[in-house]
Design a protein around this motif. Structure first.
Motif, mmCIF file in Angstrom:
data_model
loop_
_atom_site.group_PDB
_atom_site.id
_atom_site.type_symbol
_atom_site.label_atom_id
_atom_site.label_comp_id
_atom_site.label_asym_id
_atom_site.label_seq_id
_atom_site.Cartn_x
_atom_site.Cartn_y
_atom_site.Cartn_z
ATOM 1 N N SER A 13 70.478 6.103 13.397
ATOM 2 C CA SER A 13 69.631 6.974 14.375
ATOM 3 C C SER A 13 70.095 6.238 15.828
ATOM 4 C CB SER A 13 68.186 6.991 14.136
ATOM 5 O OG SER A 13 67.675 5.493 14.324
ATOM 6 N N SER A 14 70.742 5.190 15.756
ATOM 7 C CA SER A 14 71.025 4.198 16.874
ATOM 8 C C SER A 14 72.034 4.704 17.912
ATOM 9 C CB SER A 14 71.592 2.824 16.784
ATOM 10 O OG SER A 14 72.854 2.829 16.193
ATOM 11 N N ALA A 15 71.882 4.509 19.040
ATOM 12 C CA ALA A 15 72.779 4.957 20.164
ATOM 13 C C ALA A 15 74.357 4.552 19.866
ATOM 14 C CB ALA A 15 72.498 4.537 21.453
ATOM 15 N N GLU A 16 74.425 3.555 19.341
ATOM 16 C CA GLU A 16 75.774 2.926 18.881
ATOM 17 C C GLU A 16 76.424 3.815 17.795
ATOM 18 O OE1 GLU A 16 77.805 -0.882 16.802
ATOM 19 O OE2 GLU A 16 75.927 -1.317 17.604
ATOM 20 N N ALA A 17 75.600 4.175 16.756
ATOM 21 C CA ALA A 17 76.229 5.226 15.760
ATOM 22 C C ALA A 17 76.294 6.392 16.283
ATOM 23 C CB ALA A 17 75.016 4.945 14.416
ATOM 24 N N GLN A 18 75.424 7.324 16.987
ATOM 25 C CA GLN A 18 75.376 8.228 17.471
ATOM 26 C C GLN A 18 76.542 8.501 18.557
ATOM 27 O OE1 GLN A 18 73.450 10.938 16.620
ATOM 28 N NE2 GLN A 18 72.795 9.824 14.922
ATOM 29 N N LYS A 19 76.916 7.541 19.231
ATOM 30 C CA LYS A 19 78.155 7.625 19.989
ATOM 31 C C LYS A 19 79.251 7.890 19.522
ATOM 32 C CE LYS A 19 79.197 3.140 21.462
ATOM 33 N NZ LYS A 19 78.941 2.079 22.517
ATOM 34 N N LYS A 20 79.535 7.437 18.540
ATOM 35 C CA LYS A 20 80.826 7.593 17.425
ATOM 36 C C LYS A 20 81.039 9.234 17.446
ATOM 37 C CE LYS A 20 80.212 3.424 14.478
ATOM 38 N NZ LYS A 20 81.246 2.834 15.161
ATOM 39 N N SER A 21 82.414 9.461 17.502
ATOM 40 C CA SER A 21 82.844 10.950 17.313
ATOM 41 C C SER A 21 82.580 11.294 15.868
ATOM 42 C CB SER A 21 84.160 10.837 17.708
ATOM 43 O OG SER A 21 85.135 10.452 16.763
ATOM 44 N N ASP A 22 82.550 12.644 15.797
ATOM 45 C CA ASP A 22 82.536 13.350 14.514
ATOM 46 C C ASP A 22 83.676 12.841 13.593
ATOM 47 O OD1 ASP A 22 80.412 14.423 15.416
ATOM 48 O OD2 ASP A 22 81.101 16.519 15.343
ATOM 49 N N ALA A 23 84.678 12.668 14.170
ATOM 50 C CA ALA A 23 86.111 12.271 13.257
ATOM 51 C C ALA A 23 85.817 10.811 12.925
ATOM 52 C CB ALA A 23 87.274 12.376 14.147
ATOM 53 N N ASP A 24 85.233 10.098 13.767
ATOM 54 C CA ASP A 24 84.832 8.558 13.353
ATOM 55 C C ASP A 24 84.022 8.562 12.054
ATOM 56 O OD1 ASP A 24 86.798 7.530 15.130
ATOM 57 O OD2 ASP A 24 85.108 6.994 16.626
ATOM 58 N N LEU A 25 82.968 9.108 12.227
ATOM 59 C CA LEU A 25 81.944 9.290 11.452
ATOM 60 C C LEU A 25 82.479 9.709 10.029
ATOM 61 C CD1 LEU A 25 78.818 10.393 13.110
ATOM 62 C CD2 LEU A 25 79.298 8.080 12.565
#
Length: 96
Positions: free
Chosen positions: A49-61
């Motif tokens: 839920s963190s900003a760090e995780a959420q700023k990753k692109s869909d492709a990165d996730l």
């Protein structure tokens, strides 16, 4: 066969999206929640839920889900692209 109206098509599409979201939530619960917690905020692992995780692109996730992060996170290469995309979409709902 009766002609489908625009309302019927919208309803069918909404039902499909709802079923897909439910499938992603179920998949998250079975594959991810044990380590990340039901809300994605489990401290011992990445806070989804963190900003760090959420700023990753869909492709990165999607890449992280598919390939894992050794040694802690296993790879889930056996998941279909639709399942991975569903998990990415579910992770997006966890933002703070």
């Amino acid at each position: 066969m009766k002609k489908m109206t625009a309302k019927m098509l919208v309803l069918l599409a909404a039902m499909a999206v709802s079923a897909s979201a439910q499938d992603a939530a179920t998949l998250y619960k079975s594959k991810c929640a044990g380590c990340h917690g039901a809300d994605g905020k489990k401290v011992a692992t990445a806070d989804l839920s963190s900003a760090e995780a959420q700023k990753k692109s869909d492709a990165d996730l999607a890449g992280i889900i598919t390939n894992g992060i050794p040694p802690k996170m296993p790879k889930y290469a056996s998941l279909s692209a639709d399942q991975v995309n569903g998990l990415v979409g579910f992770i997006r709902t966890l933002k703070k």
